[in-house]
Design a protein around this motif. Structure first.
Motif, PDB file in Angstrom:
ATOM      1  N   LEU A   1      34.023  34.953  41.517  1.00 60.85           N
ATOM      2  CA  LEU A   1      35.423  35.276  41.817  1.00 60.85           C
ATOM      3  C   LEU A   1      36.331  35.104  40.605  1.00 60.85           C
ATOM      4  O   LEU A   1      37.277  35.860  40.432  1.00 60.85           O
ATOM      5  CB  LEU A   1      35.921  34.441  42.992  1.00 60.85           C
ATOM      6  N   ALA A   2      36.056  34.115  39.766  1.00 59.30           N
ATOM      7  CA  ALA A   2      36.866  33.937  38.554  1.00 59.30           C
ATOM      8  C   ALA A   2      36.702  35.133  37.622  1.00 59.30           C
ATOM      9  O   ALA A   2      37.647  35.541  36.951  1.00 59.30           O
ATOM     10  CB  ALA A   2      36.480  32.645  37.839  1.00 59.30           C
ATOM     11  N   GLY A   3      35.505  35.721  37.605  1.00 59.27           N
ATOM     12  CA  GLY A   3      35.246  36.881  36.759  1.00 59.27           C
ATOM     13  C   GLY A   3      35.807  38.177  37.314  1.00 59.27           C
ATOM     14  O   GLY A   3      36.074  39.118  36.572  1.00 59.27           O
ATOM     15  N   ASN A   4      35.988  38.272  38.635  1.00 58.79           N
ATOM     16  CA  ASN A   4      36.481  39.497  39.266  1.00 58.79           C
ATOM     17  C   ASN A   4      37.360  39.111  40.452  1.00 58.79           C
ATOM     18  O   ASN A   4      36.976  39.293  41.605  1.00 58.79           O
ATOM     19  CB  ASN A   4      35.294  40.359  39.718  1.00 58.79           C
ATOM     20  N   PRO A   5      38.557  38.579  40.174  1.00 58.49           N
ATOM     21  CA  PRO A   5      39.367  38.026  41.264  1.00 58.49           C
ATOM     22  C   PRO A   5      39.914  39.045  42.253  1.00 58.49           C
ATOM     23  O   PRO A   5      40.159  38.719  43.402  1.00 58.49           O
ATOM     24  CB  PRO A   5      40.506  37.318  40.530  1.00 58.49           C
ATOM     25  N   SER A   6      40.121  40.272  41.836  1.00 58.82           N
ATOM     26  CA  SER A   6      40.835  41.200  42.708  1.00 58.82           C
ATOM     27  C   SER A   6      39.939  42.107  43.543  1.00 58.82           C
ATOM     28  O   SER A   6      40.399  43.077  44.115  1.00 58.82           O
ATOM     29  CB  SER A   6      41.809  42.039  41.882  1.00 58.82           C
ATOM     30  N   ALA A   7      38.641  41.784  43.641  1.00 62.37           N
ATOM     31  CA  ALA A   7      37.752  42.608  44.462  1.00 62.37           C
ATOM     32  C   ALA A   7      38.159  42.559  45.940  1.00 62.37           C
ATOM     33  O   ALA A   7      37.993  43.528  46.670  1.00 62.37           O
ATOM     34  CB  ALA A   7      36.313  42.162  44.296  1.00 62.37           C
ATOM     35  N   ARG A   8      38.682  41.440  46.394  1.00 64.69           N
ATOM     36  CA  ARG A   8      39.187  41.260  47.764  1.00 64.69           C
ATOM     37  C   ARG A   8      40.560  40.613  47.681  1.00 64.69           C
ATOM     38  O   ARG A   8      40.995  40.195  46.620  1.00 64.69           O
ATOM     39  CB  ARG A   8      38.253  40.334  48.555  1.00 64.69           C
ATOM     40  N   SER A   9      41.193  40.458  48.835  1.00 60.55           N
ATOM     41  CA  SER A   9      42.492  39.778  48.835  1.00 60.55           C
ATOM     42  C   SER A   9      42.285  38.304  48.507  1.00 60.55           C
ATOM     43  O   SER A   9      41.207  37.741  48.725  1.00 60.55           O
ATOM     44  CB  SER A   9      43.177  39.917  50.205  1.00 60.55           C
ATOM     45  N   ILE A  10      43.331  37.671  48.000  1.00 55.56           N
ATOM     46  CA  ILE A  10      43.238  36.247  47.683  1.00 55.56           C
ATOM     47  C   ILE A  10      42.933  35.436  48.945  1.00 55.56           C
ATOM     48  O   ILE A  10      42.167  34.485  48.908  1.00 55.56           O
ATOM     49  CB  ILE A  10      44.500  35.736  46.958  1.00 55.56           C
ATOM     50  N   GLU A  11      43.501  35.835  50.066  1.00 52.82           N
ATOM     51  CA  GLU A  11      43.230  35.114  51.308  1.00 52.82           C
ATOM     52  C   GLU A  11      41.751  35.213  51.678  1.00 52.82           C
ATOM     53  O   GLU A  11      41.131  34.212  52.026  1.00 52.82           O
ATOM     54  CB  GLU A  11      44.096  35.636  52.455  1.00 52.82           C
ATOM     55  N   GLU A  12      41.176  36.406  51.583  1.00 52.10           N
ATOM     56  CA  GLU A  12      39.747  36.555  51.901  1.00 52.10           C
ATOM     57  C   GLU A  12      38.883  35.718  50.959  1.00 52.10           C
ATOM     58  O   GLU A  12      37.939  35.060  51.398  1.00 52.10           O
ATOM     59  CB  GLU A  12      39.326  38.027  51.785  1.00 52.10           C
ATOM     60  N   ASN A  13      39.227  35.751  49.664  1.00 52.72           N
ATOM     61  CA  ASN A  13      38.458  34.970  48.690  1.00 52.72           C
ATOM     62  C   ASN A  13      38.552  33.476  48.975  1.00 52.72           C
ATOM     63  O   ASN A  13      37.540  32.765  48.963  1.00 52.72           O
ATOM     64  CB  ASN A  13      38.955  35.256  47.268  1.00 52.72           C
ATOM     65  N   LEU A  14      39.758  32.991  49.234  1.00 52.10           N
ATOM     66  CA  LEU A  14      39.922  31.555  49.488  1.00 52.10           C
ATOM     67  C   LEU A  14      39.268  31.129  50.793  1.00 52.10           C
ATOM     68  O   LEU A  14      38.738  30.012  50.883  1.00 52.10           O
ATOM     69  CB  LEU A  14      41.402  31.179  49.460  1.00 52.10           C
ATOM     70  N   VAL A  15      39.280  31.979  51.794  1.00 52.73           N
ATOM     71  CA  VAL A  15      38.588  31.642  53.047  1.00 52.73           C
ATOM     72  C   VAL A  15      37.087  31.526  52.788  1.00 52.73           C
ATOM     73  O   VAL A  15      36.436  30.593  53.275  1.00 52.73           O
ATOM     74  CB  VAL A  15      38.910  32.667  54.163  1.00 52.73           C
ATOM     75  N   ARG A  16      36.520  32.440  52.001  1.00 57.74           N
ATOM     76  CA  ARG A  16      35.093  32.344  51.654  1.00 57.74           C
ATOM     77  C   ARG A  16      34.800  31.039  50.920  1.00 57.74           C
ATOM     78  O   ARG A  16      33.824  30.345  51.204  1.00 57.74           O
ATOM     79  CB  ARG A  16      34.671  33.516  50.753  1.00 57.74           C
TER      80      ARG A  16
END
Length: 196
Positions: A70-85
């Protein structure tokens, strides 16, 4: 067909660290349960501390690779989706690692030796916070987190809550921890209200 020795050692170490704790899971006991000699164990792992770190990395939910991705490609999903994962994986990781690591705090010498070994290996319990901070800073650079938000504090809050979920619930069962997916969603919504 029997598993390779390394896999048997990791299986045995994981089982014993969960069942009897890290302090009592000696390399001799681990080797015996794995069906190999202690010398064979040391062919694969230089120390019990290295074995512990490998169990955390290979037998528990994989938090570090997710954070790196995620640090390498943060915008693949929404920030909320990433943080929930992230929160979901972290909640499961701490839930499974807490019983293993808890015995460290019962023996001062073991804890001191373990901390020295972690420093020598360049790892430790701070690494998930460092990884999550890197991801949040990437989101900040992308403009999806407020520029003045303290990303390290946010990472500490999110992961601290995940660790606390594994620790702070009534052992009698009256207040079981919430399900990891529900917990992750609620935690992230609360965190995003402050930094989003």
């Amino acid at each position: 067909m029997q598993k390779p020795a390394r896999a048997r050692i990791l299986d045995a170490a994981h089982h014993l660290m969960l069942s009897v704790g890290l302090a009592r899971a000696t390399t001799k006991v681990i080797a015996k349960e794995a069906g190999c000699s202690e010398a064979a164990l040391y062919k694969h792992f230089t120390s019990k501390e290295e074995l512990f770190v490998t169990v955390l990395q290979e037998r528990l939910p994989r938090l570090a690779p997710l954070l790196d991705q995620l640090a390498g490609n943060p915008s693949a999903r929404s920030i909320e989706e990433n943080l929930v994962r992230i929160a979901h994986e972290a909640a499961l990781f701490y839930e499974q690692s807490f019983p293993i690591a808890a015995s460290l705090y019962a023996e001062t010498q073991l804890k001191t030796r373990h901390e020295a070994a972690m420093r020598e290996m360049g790892t430790g319990p701070h690494m998930p916070i460092v990884g999550l901070d890197a991801y949040l800073r990437a989101e900040q650079v992308a403009g999806r987190i407020r520029p003045e938000a303290d990303t390290y504090a946010a990472a500490s809050l999110l992961l601290g809550a995940c660790a606390q979920r594994a620790f702070a619930y009534d052992a009698a069962g009256q207040f079981p921890p919430p399900a990891a997916d529900e917990f992750a969603r609620d935690l992230v919504r609360t965190l995003l209200a402050g930094i989003g």
